[in-house]
Structures are given as C-alpha cells and as structure tokens.
Design an enzyme around this catalytic site. Structure first.
Site, short mmCIF file in Angstrom:
data_model
loop_
_atom_site.label_atom_id
_atom_site.label_comp_id
_atom_site.label_asym_id
_atom_site.label_seq_id
_atom_site.Cartn_x
_atom_site.Cartn_y
_atom_site.Cartn_z
N HIS A 189 0.89 -1.28 -0.11
CA HIS A 189 0.05 -0.06 0.08
C HIS A 189 1.01 1.19 0.03
O HIS A 189 1.28 1.82 0.95
CB HIS A 189 -1.13 -0.21 1.24
CG HIS A 189 -1.76 0.98 1.34
ND1 HIS A 189 -3.18 0.92 1.97
CD2 HIS A 189 -2.11 2.19 0.54
CE1 HIS A 189 -3.97 1.89 1.70
NE2 HIS A 189 -3.16 2.90 0.92
N GLU A 215 -11.35 3.17 5.74
CA GLU A 215 -10.27 3.96 6.35
C GLU A 215 -10.88 5.25 7.32
O GLU A 215 -10.89 5.16 8.43
CB GLU A 215 -9.47 4.88 5.15
CG GLU A 215 -8.33 5.84 5.59
CD GLU A 215 -7.50 6.46 4.55
OE1 GLU A 215 -8.27 6.52 3.26
OE2 GLU A 215 -6.85 7.16 4.70
N ASP A 254 1.58 3.99 2.77
CA ASP A 254 0.61 4.88 2.24
C ASP A 254 1.04 6.21 1.20
O ASP A 254 1.24 5.94 -0.02
CB ASP A 254 -0.23 5.47 3.03
CG ASP A 254 -1.89 5.53 2.48
OD1 ASP A 254 -1.90 5.54 1.56
OD2 ASP A 254 -2.63 6.15 3.33
N ASP A 255 1.60 6.79 1.88
CA ASP A 255 2.08 8.16 1.01
C ASP A 255 3.17 8.79 2.05
O ASP A 255 3.20 9.61 2.88
CB ASP A 255 1.04 9.24 1.28
CG ASP A 255 -0.34 8.90 0.25
OD1 ASP A 255 -0.32 8.78 -0.94
OD2 ASP A 255 -1.18 8.61 1.07
N1 HPA Z 1 -6.84 7.05 0.84
C1 HPA Z 1 -7.57 7.43 -0.03
N2 HPA Z 1 -6.94 7.97 -1.01
C2 HPA Z 1 -5.46 8.15 -0.93
C3 HPA Z 1 -4.72 7.73 0.01
C4 HPA Z 1 -5.44 7.31 1.19
O1 HPA Z 1 -4.81 6.94 2.26
N3 HPA Z 1 -3.47 8.10 -0.25
C5 HPA Z 1 -3.46 8.50 -1.67
N4 HPA Z 1 -4.84 8.40 -2.20
ZN ZN Z 2 -3.84 4.65 0.50
#
Ligand code: HPA
Ligand code: ZN
Length: 326
Positions: free
Chosen positions: A16, A199, A277-278
């Site tokens: 992810h 989430e 994630d990011d």
């Molecule tokens: N959630 C939804 N969209 C996203 C995310 C996330 O954590 N990171 C990048 N796009």
């Molecule tokens: Zn994500």
C-alpha cells in the site's frame, strides 16, 4: 535495541504505497523547475509547513497539487526510481505500487507516459537492486463510473505493464458500489482487484468492497473492528488488510499511535500488514511505520514475524517467489 533492528532487517512486502505520495518536497520543486510549472509555495520549507492535515480530504487537496509537476515519462521514472531505491534500503523485497492516472491524464499527460515511466523504473529496480515491483492502477472514486471506464480503456493497450486495479481518493460519499461494473470488467480481464475501504468510511463499505467489487485485499480496513460479523468474514476468508499506521495518525483516523488498533486486528486473527501509504507526506517510509508503531504499542518480535509473513503471503507475486522469500 534488537527489536528495531529486526524490524528494519526482515524481508517484507509493501502493498500500500501511492507512488505520487512518495514525491518528496525537494523533488516537487526540482520537477517544477525542470518543467516550468509554478507552485503556490515559495520554497520547500513553505510546502512542508503546509503538511498539517486534519482528515483525508485536507491531505488529498495538497497531494493532488504536488502531483501537478509530473508531465513527462522521465518524471514518472525518476519518482518511482527514488521510491524503489528507498524501499530496497528498507529490505522491501516486493512492492505493489498504486498510481492515480486520472490525476495526470486530466492535465493532458498521456497514459503511456505515466505507465511506461513507472514500469521502466520497476524493471530497472529489479535488475539493479533485486527488488520485485509491480503496478496497480487506481480509479479515483470521487470521479464518475464513466470516467473510470474511459481510464480503463486508455490503459488496456498497456495491460501487460500493470497487474491490477484499486480504488482510492475521497471515501465517504463514494461507496464501492459506484464502481461495480468497472471492477466486474477488470476481473474479466484477469486483473487483480483491491479497494480502499474502512479508512474513514464505515464497515458497510468494506462489506460492499468484498461482496460487490469482490476484491482480493482491503486497503486500510481499520474500521472493520466496529462490526464483529465483518471481522469473522475477513478472518475466515483470509482477506488481507493493508494498514498504514503513520497515515492513520496524520489523518486522525486514530488520536495517536498508541491508540492504533493493529494489535487488535492481529489478535482477531486478521491478515494485517504494515505499509507507508504516502511516505513523503506522512513522516516515514515502511520501516519508520514499523519502528514507530512497535514503540507505541509494545508489540513484540512474534508480531513482527507475523506481519512480515502476512505481507509476503498477501502479495500478488508468483508463488515461487513467495516461497523463496518465506
Ligand atoms: N486514502 C485514499 N486515497 C488516497 C490515499 C488514502 O490514504 N492516499 C492517496 N490517495
Ligand atoms: Zn492509500
């Protein structure tokens, strides 16, 4: 300290990671200069200080702004190469990388520039660092089903360069059902399927990701614990959850890291994994997620082995590779 060393050294899969979320402020400014794109921030420092998020949407607004500097195939290559170099240092042996083509094609960038640049970086990373990497195309759920179908059409000539599709962006108000027909088509095409669900959104979105989209993994999924019947379903089906602790902390899904429910997800018998994630936005790459989460929750080496094993098992890598890594 032996536990942090184990967490860093153990072979793991990252399942992810949004490649646009690996774009560090320094690279955003370098690409802006190279491409003649002007940014609404004076410098790296000003951009970094704008990274004060309160929820998912407040992050997405700045994440899409950062991605606006990506124009040419080489830009996508450079971004992915930087991430893969960093992942290899964290002993990631397999990375399944999300990308958001609609963010780019809406600005006039061709699908080929996006996919070819990212794919070439994956190939070079395997040759140079021995890391196995593959791409997952994500549909933006705040856009229409029609837009998702058009995106799939544009990507199909490049189908040999990605292994699956996902669903990301603003979750609440955009349930998985909206993309039932697109995902059905993708499954027919032999693509793997995953979706962000639970989430910020409710357990109902995890149910429909499973039952309507028929996805193989749930991205995030931390809201599942609110529904004991859903937990039972995820456990019995062995459905992996790609959990992102630092992301959840920064976007206030949990008040802080000690309050994160990953220990309970494992305790419930779920196939949870740890991911970044990011990473450029949330303060750390995968090993930072592991070390900070373990320091905050008191999990042990037993949990570490379980999480690494889960990540390799949950990956879409060929079974022979999985056996070799195990
Ligand atoms: N959630 C939804 N969209 C996203 C995310 C996330 O954590 N990171 C990048 N796009
Ligand atoms: Zn994500």
């Amino acid at each position: 300290e032996r536990l942090p060393a184990l967490l860093r050294a153990m072979p793991k899969a990252e399942l992810h990671i949004h490649i646009e979320g690996s774009l560090e402020p320094e690279m955003i400014f370098a690409l802006a200069q190279r491409n003649g794109v002007s940014l609404p921030y004076a410098d790296v420092q000003a951009l970094r200080s704008a990274y004060a998020f309160t929820d998912l949407q407040s992050f997405l607004d700045i994440y899409y702004a950062g991605a606006s500097v990506l124009l040419h195939e080489q830009d996508f290559y450079d971004m992915a190469r930087a991430y893969l170099a960093r992942a290899a240092m964290d002993n990631v042996v397999r990375a399944e990388i999300f990308f958001d083509p609609q963010t780019h094609t809406a600005r006039g960038v061709s699908m080929a520039a996006v996919v070819n640049g990212l794919h070439r970086a994956c190939e070079d990373a395997r040759a140079e660092w021995g890391i196995s990497a593959a791409l997952i195309l994500c549909f933006l759920r705040h856009l229409s089903e029609e837009d998702a179908f058009a995106t799939l059409e544009q990507a199909l000539p490049l189908q040999d360069k990605f292994i699956g599709v996902g669903l990301d962006s603003s979750e609440v108000g955009h349930p998985p059902e909206k993309f039932a027909r697109v995902f059905a088509r993708c499954r027919q095409l032999g693509l793997h399927t995953v979706a962000h669900a639970g989430e910020e959104g409710p357990p109902a979105y995890i149910w429909s990701a499973l039952d309507v989209l028929k996805v193989e993994r749930i991205d995030h999924g931390v809201q599942a614990l609110r529904d004991p019947v859903l937990v039972q379903r995820l456990a019995q089906g062995g459905v992996p959850l790609t959990v992102c602790p630092l992301s959840n902390q920064k976007l206030r899904v949990f008040p802080d890291l000690p309050a994160h429910n990953l220990p309970q997800l494992l305790e419930a018998g779920l196939c949870a994994t740890v991911n970044s994630d990011d990473p450029a936005y949330f303060g750390g790459y995968i090993n930072d997620n592991f070390t900070q989460l373990f320091a905050a929750t008191g999990m042990t080496a037993r949990h570490a082995y379980q999480l690494a094993s889960n990540s390799l098992q949950a990956s879409f890598a060929p079974e022979a590779d999985k056996r070799a890594w195990a």
